[in-house]
Design a protein around this motif. Structure first.
Motif, PDB file in Angstrom:
ATOM      1  N   TRP A 207       0.829  -1.199   0.000  1.00 33.37           N
ATOM      2  CA  TRP A 207       0.000   0.000   0.000  1.00 33.37           C
ATOM      3  C   TRP A 207       0.864   1.250   0.000  1.00 33.37           C
ATOM      4  O   TRP A 207       2.023   1.225   0.401  1.00 33.37           O
ATOM      5  CB  TRP A 207      -1.015   0.026   1.141  1.00 33.37           C
ATOM      6  N   ILE A 215      -7.974  -0.744   3.549  1.00 28.85           N
ATOM      7  CA  ILE A 215      -8.227  -2.070   2.969  1.00 28.85           C
ATOM      8  C   ILE A 215      -7.456  -3.131   3.736  1.00 28.85           C
ATOM      9  O   ILE A 215      -7.975  -4.203   4.059  1.00 28.85           O
ATOM     10  CB  ILE A 215      -7.841  -2.080   1.469  1.00 28.85           C
ATOM     11  N   LYS A 216      -6.184  -2.835   4.061  1.00 28.50           N
ATOM     12  CA  LYS A 216      -5.344  -3.790   4.787  1.00 28.50           C
ATOM     13  C   LYS A 216      -5.907  -4.060   6.186  1.00 28.50           C
ATOM     14  O   LYS A 216      -5.937  -5.208   6.635  1.00 28.50           O
ATOM     15  CB  LYS A 216      -3.916  -3.268   4.875  1.00 28.50           C
ATOM     16  N   ASN A 218      -8.987  -3.908   7.103  1.00 31.19           N
ATOM     17  CA  ASN A 218     -10.165  -4.768   6.950  1.00 31.19           C
ATOM     18  C   ASN A 218      -9.757  -6.214   6.671  1.00 31.19           C
ATOM     19  O   ASN A 218     -10.410  -7.157   7.146  1.00 31.19           O
ATOM     20  CB  ASN A 218     -11.066  -4.248   5.831  1.00 31.19           C
ATOM     21  N   GLU A 219      -8.669  -6.408   5.906  1.00 30.91           N
ATOM     22  CA  GLU A 219      -8.169  -7.764   5.674  1.00 30.91           C
ATOM     23  C   GLU A 219      -7.762  -8.415   6.993  1.00 30.91           C
ATOM     24  O   GLU A 219      -8.074  -9.591   7.249  1.00 30.91           O
ATOM     25  CB  GLU A 219      -6.960  -7.727   4.732  1.00 30.91           C
ATOM     26  N   LEU A 220      -7.043  -7.652   7.827  1.00 32.11           N
ATOM     27  CA  LEU A 220      -6.595  -8.180   9.110  1.00 32.11           C
ATOM     28  C   LEU A 220      -7.780  -8.494  10.014  1.00 32.11           C
ATOM     29  O   LEU A 220      -7.763  -9.478  10.766  1.00 32.11           O
ATOM     30  CB  LEU A 220      -5.646  -7.188   9.783  1.00 32.11           C
ATOM     31  N   GLU A 222     -10.737  -9.447   8.962  1.00 32.40           N
ATOM     32  CA  GLU A 222     -11.370 -10.660   8.437  1.00 32.40           C
ATOM     33  C   GLU A 222     -10.570 -11.899   8.822  1.00 32.40           C
ATOM     34  O   GLU A 222     -11.153 -12.935   9.182  1.00 32.40           O
ATOM     35  CB  GLU A 222     -11.503 -10.549   6.913  1.00 32.40           C
ATOM     36  N   ILE A 223      -9.239 -11.808   8.759  1.00 32.45           N
ATOM     37  CA  ILE A 223      -8.383 -12.947   9.130  1.00 32.45           C
ATOM     38  C   ILE A 223      -8.628 -13.351  10.573  1.00 32.45           C
ATOM     39  O   ILE A 223      -8.588 -14.534  10.917  1.00 32.45           O
ATOM     40  CB  ILE A 223      -6.897 -12.585   8.912  1.00 32.45           C
TER      41      ILE A 223
END
Length: 443
Positions: A207, A215-216, A218-220, A222-223
């Protein structure tokens, strides 16, 4: 004969610009042709917490009785979005320090000491070790630009995730780990060749700005099933704007690290000339949070030169929710211990001055990967020493809060403080002692 006279008797005067330290640095650079690398943090004198004083209660304020009236010290971190925010017994946390920079025993001791007093410790660059996870009740997993040791399974094992964008000793720069500290185990964890110098990236590879960071994050989330608090750590420089962008990106907690913060290894010119003092960064961070209407909803952790309970109380009075310590924690473990005085001298340093963490020759067995040196360090004893230190820091801060009539450390406020220098008054945005004047405020 002039050689028998002292420097003062001979009328010699040291230059303020070219003092002996500066001359030695020039001579070293001329002889070697390479810049100087060291650990620790800024050594120049900077406006700091010692330039602030508390206004204890007397007539216009009432203090609390230490043995009869409560003064709580707990703190919640990550309440904005996380399903399981951290609830710590003390606002003093342990900053990220990597396995690689530190021995496995030192990392274990940090976990033991933090757990004993109910606070958190942090992994640092290079990944999570079983020793650290096994001894840490609350473990924060650092997600760094290098991605060294990054493991999604370890992310899930952590209790919080800290996305590191910068460090106080080197905002805008990456860390270093010299080859002599890249043992077989460190190399395997970081997917690096053994014995080869490593330099961490200064920015994340996937990024380039706050929109990408959102975005990152939100990825973390979700993980980790939205269970873990997400911290964003910045080195203090453009603090006001960085904190606002971190909040807009979705951070639950913002960590601001001032230039007095330590490092395992980086260029001396970076340590001494990049970033701003911790004292100057806190009011900027608080202002940013207040303007966004999220002060206390998004928690603020401050690090960089925190040494005692008075520093803790002052940081919290300026608006921090918690603090993090690194260098002070290592000293509590036994770093720079006088019992190793002769061995420090043998490697060209002295107890209390040792900062060559990059060399991996630490006689105390803390900042090394040498098996013989590491074996000297007892993680159980080190953990007990750290726990003692954390308790003392907490009690000192509690004592000050009671003296100001506060029933919780988080009730401390700027109104409880004055400054004893114009610089500190301007940076901390509190009045100069004996006046109502805050430099730069127009008041």
């Amino acid at each position: 004969m002039t050689e028998n006279l002292s420097i003062e008797q001979r009328g010699l005067r040291e230059s303020a610009t070219f003092d002996r330290t500066t001359i030695a640095a020039i001579q070293r650079a001329a002889e070697t042709g390479i810049y100087d690398i060291r650990g620790w943090g800024a050594k120049r004198k900077l406006p700091h917490f010692d330039d602030l004083l508390f206004l204890g209660a007397s007539m216009s304020r009432y203090p609390l009785e230490g043995y009869r009236e409560r003064c709580d010290t707990d703190v919640w971190l990550g309440t904005r979005n996380a399903k399981y925010p951290l609830h710590l017994s003390t606002p003093v946390t342990i900053a990220g320090m990597s396995f690689g920079a530190l021995s496995a025993g030192a990392k274990e001791a940090l976990g033991r000491g933090a757990s004993e007093v109910g606070t958190s410790t942090t992994t640092g660059d290079g990944g999570m070790t079983p020793e650290e996870r096994g001894q840490s009740k609350h473990l924060v997993y650092q997600y760094l630009p290098s991605r060294y040791g990054m493991n999604p399974d370890d992310l899930r094992k952590a209790d919080a995730i800290e996305v590191v964008l910068g460090q106080g000793a080197k905002p805008g720069g990456g860390g270093m780990l010299l080859g002599q500290k890249i043992s077989e185990r460190v190399a395997a964890m970081r997917t690096l060749p053994e014995g080869i110098d490593q330099r961490s990236a200064c920015r994340h590879p996937d990024w380039t700005g706050p929109d990408d960071l959102a975005i990152k994050i939100n990825e973390l989330r979700e993980i980790t099933d939205w269970e873990k608090p997400i911290y964003v750590k910045v080195g203090a420089s453009r603090t006001y704007y960085d904190v606002k962008l971190a909040v807009h990106s979705g951070a639950d907690v913002v960590v601001v690290d001032g230039m007095q913060g330590g490092t395992a290894a980086t260029q001396e010119v970076f340590i001494e000339h990049v970033g701003i003092p911790t004292l100057a960064a806190i009011p900027q961070a608080v202002q940013a949070l207040q303007e966004l209407g999220v002060h206390r909803e998004v928690q603020l952790i401050v690090s960089g030169g925190i040494r005692n309970g008075a520093d803790v109380a002052k940081a919290m009075a300026l608006g921090a929710d918690a603090v993090a310590i690194g260098t002070a924690a290592l000293i509590a473990l036994g770093d720079n211990d006088p019992r190793y005085a002769k061995e420090y001298e043998a490697i060209g340093s002295a107890a209390g001055y040792y900062d060559d963490f990059q060399d991996g020759r630490d006689p105390a067995g803390i900042s090394t990967q040498d098996p013989e040196l590491s074996a000297r360090f007892d993680p159980v004893l080190g953990g007990k020493r750290l726990a003692n230190f954390l308790r003392v820091m907490t009690m000192e801060a509690q004592t000050i809060a009671r003296a100001c009539g506060k029933a919780h450390l988080q009730h401390l406020e700027p109104e409880d403080l004055v400054a004893i220098s114009i610089e500190a008054a301007a940076m901390a945005r509190v009045p100069l002692a004996g006046t109502g004047w805050i430099p730069g405020s127009g008041l």
